[in-house]
Enzyme design. Structure first.
Site, PDB file in Angstrom:
ATOM      1  N   SER A  14       0.955  -0.966  -0.049  1.00  0.00           N
ATOM      2  CA  SER A  14      -0.053  -0.113   0.103  1.00  0.00           C
ATOM      3  C   SER A  14       0.783   1.256  -0.096  1.00  0.00           C
ATOM      4  CB  SER A  14      -0.971  -0.202   1.129  1.00  0.00           C
ATOM      5  OG  SER A  14      -1.922   1.157   0.976  1.00  0.00           O
ATOM      6  N   ASP A  58      -1.146   1.077  -4.547  1.00  0.00           N
ATOM      7  CA  ASP A  58      -2.324  -0.074  -4.820  1.00  0.00           C
ATOM      8  C   ASP A  58      -3.587   0.601  -5.046  1.00  0.00           C
ATOM      9  OD1 ASP A  58      -2.562   0.572  -2.366  1.00  0.00           O
ATOM     10  OD2 ASP A  58      -3.698  -1.392  -1.718  1.00  0.00           O
ATOM     11  N   ASP A  69      -2.140   6.226  -4.164  1.00  0.00           N
ATOM     12  CA  ASP A  69      -1.063   5.265  -3.384  1.00  0.00           C
ATOM     13  C   ASP A  69      -0.662   4.165  -4.501  1.00  0.00           C
ATOM     14  OD1 ASP A  69      -3.357   3.928  -2.823  1.00  0.00           O
ATOM     15  OD2 ASP A  69      -2.502   3.239  -1.022  1.00  0.00           O
ATOM     16  N   ASP A 112      -5.773   2.359  -3.355  1.00  0.00           N
ATOM     17  CA  ASP A 112      -7.085   2.439  -2.553  1.00  0.00           C
ATOM     18  C   ASP A 112      -7.354   3.844  -1.728  1.00  0.00           C
ATOM     19  OD1 ASP A 112      -5.082   1.903  -0.742  1.00  0.00           O
ATOM     20  OD2 ASP A 112      -5.925   0.065   0.148  1.00  0.00           O
TER      21      ASP A 112
END
Length: 468
Positions: free
Chosen positions: A108, A254, A252, A256
């Site tokens: 993340s 990933d 970011d 999310d």
């Protein structure tokens, strides 16, 4: 303390010693535990189990991906390999593929030396704390039973899911791409050289937006700290002004977490991503909302404006989702820029956030800066204290709780998740991170100075108690 096991998954730094870091051995061990957990709990008898895997663009991704994928094959589990993907895309793909689970290989917002296994159930949602604990037990006992050569799993590659995800977002009733196209917006995108650099520009272009790309090459070399905080985003703030863009978008690695830069080059505020999107959604479909305890009071204010009810959960997406389901929340998420819109799926999703925000903006006669100014003004300070293995965080927080439990200045105190202390016009939330060896200290107040002063006060108090 660089291998962390929690409800947010298994994450650690690459290299080092087994059990201390996320080594190849640890990746295989926890993939084995997850696959074994699925086999132990599955009621499927007429086919092999099936797991969807996707990864962000970080440098260690291909290595960890291969280890995890081949471990599942060795357990006799089929793999749907999405390759380079996003966390919400994998979450969308799992039920579409009628899979039994999913794994996202991403740390993340953590820097490039980190990676992680985020684990999903058959609904494409994060595992519960109890399920995560069971997987840790299996890993600890190494209670794995691999299949013989005639029963190995098979891989099916499918690199179309980011496009499918975009299609699903554009088909949402509250997303109006035709309206957005009439505005001819110009938007700068910082994809932090990960998969967001592909999927966010593609979504924007399909909504008729002119895209200026910044760090959109998915090579895993993050050009700045990948957590979308103000101090990391000077480049895009400048470029929004230089390009005379309508606003900027930051995600970011990933995809999310979602942050906006206003047209004046200032941060819209990651806390206000959810506030703005919720304002739009609630204006069309009134209902309840949920965010975590570290999120701004502004969401509560906006929810009550639309005659809904707001509740706060413990930090962690799985906790937010659980409370959203319990309260039939229309929208929810986390103040770190995570939008959860159940109309598509129960997971933080920057694509959903971008599309809803654009639709909302297109229906307003306002700039992004003017929209931001229209909301209740709260200011947050986000701090952290690095931990060593010798520090007993629970004892520190218990000591603090005892100090403030009967303090006359305290309006309420919660120990649901760490310690949250509400004062008349401000609050502080102190908790051990699920994702890093740190204590987080979040404060909110009517002015930035008040939030900063409150944070400094509690950082000092924690250090005194901890003896550091």
């Amino acid at each position: 303390m660089t291998l962390i096991k929690s409800i947010s998954g298994i994450r650690g730094t690459i290299g080092g010693k087994v059990g201390d870091n996320l080594t190849p051995v640890d990746a295989v061990k926890f993939a084995s535990a997850y696959g074994t957990f699925l086999k132990n709990t599955s009621t499927v008898t007429d086919r092999r189990l099936k797991v969807v895997i996707g990864r962000d663009a970080r440098i260690s991704g291909p290595m960890i991906h291969n280890l995890v994928q081949n471990t599942l094959l060795g357990l006799g589990i089929d793999v749907i390999d999405l390759g380079l993907s996003t966390t919400p895309t994998v979450e969308v793909a799992v039920p579409m593929e009628q899979a039994d689970g999913g794994i996202i290989l991403t740390a993340s917002h953590n820097p490039k030396q980190w990676n992680a296994l985020k684990l999903l159930n058959a609904k494409g949602e994060f595992l519960s704390g109890a399920e995560g604990a069971k997987i840790l037990e299996i890993a600890e006992a190494e209670a794995f039973d691999f299949v013989d050569v005639d029963s190995l799993g098979e891989v099916t590659s499918n690199d179309s899911y980011m496009d499918i995800h975009i299609d699903e977002v554009l088909e949402l009733p509250l997303v109006d791409a035709d309206l957005v196209k009439t505005k001819k917006y110009k938007v700068v995108v910082d994809g932090v050289n990960s998969s967001g650099g592909i999927v966010i520009p593609n979504l924007l272009e399909q909504m008729g937006v002119e895209v200026v790309k910044l760090y959109c090459e998915p090579n895993g070399h993050f050009p700045h700290n990948p957590e979308p905080l103000k101090e990391h985003l000077t480049d895009i703030c400048k470029l929004v002004l230089d390009e005379k863009a309508d606003f900027g978008i930051v995600v970011d690695p990933d995809v999310d977490r979602l942050a906006f830069i206003s047209n004046d080059g200032e941060m819209f505020g990651e806390e206000y991503t959810l506030v703005a999107v919720a304002d739009y959604v609630l204006s069309k479909t009134p209902g309840n909302t949920v965010s975590n305890m570290s999120s701004s009071r502004a969401l509560r204010d906006i929810t009550e404006k639309h005659n809904g009810s707001y509740q706060a959960s413990a930090v962690g997406e799985v906790n937010v989702v659980e409370l959203m389901k319990k309260t039939n929340a229309i929208i929810g998420g986390e103040g770190n820029g995570g939008i959860i819109y159940p109309e598509l799926h129960y997971g933080r999703d920057s694509l959903v956030g971008v599309a809803l925000f654009l639709t909302y903006l297109a229906g307003q006669d306002k700039t992004v800066a003017e929209l931001r100014a229209s909301y209740p003004q709260y200011y947050m300070s986000k701090n952290k204290i690095e931990l060593t293995p010798q520090i007993d965080v629970d004892a520190i927080l218990e000591s603090l709780t005892a100090t403030y439990k009967n303090d006359s200045s305290t309006s309420s105190l919660s120990t649901l998740d760490g310690v949250k202390i509400d004062f008349a016009t401000e609050w502080v939330h102190l908790r051990k991170s699920n994702t890093e060896p740190i204590i987080r200290i979040y404060t909110e107040a009517p002015t930035q100075n008040e939030a900063d002063v409150l944070a400094e006060r509690f950082v000092k108090e924690l250090k005194v108690i901890a003896g550091i």
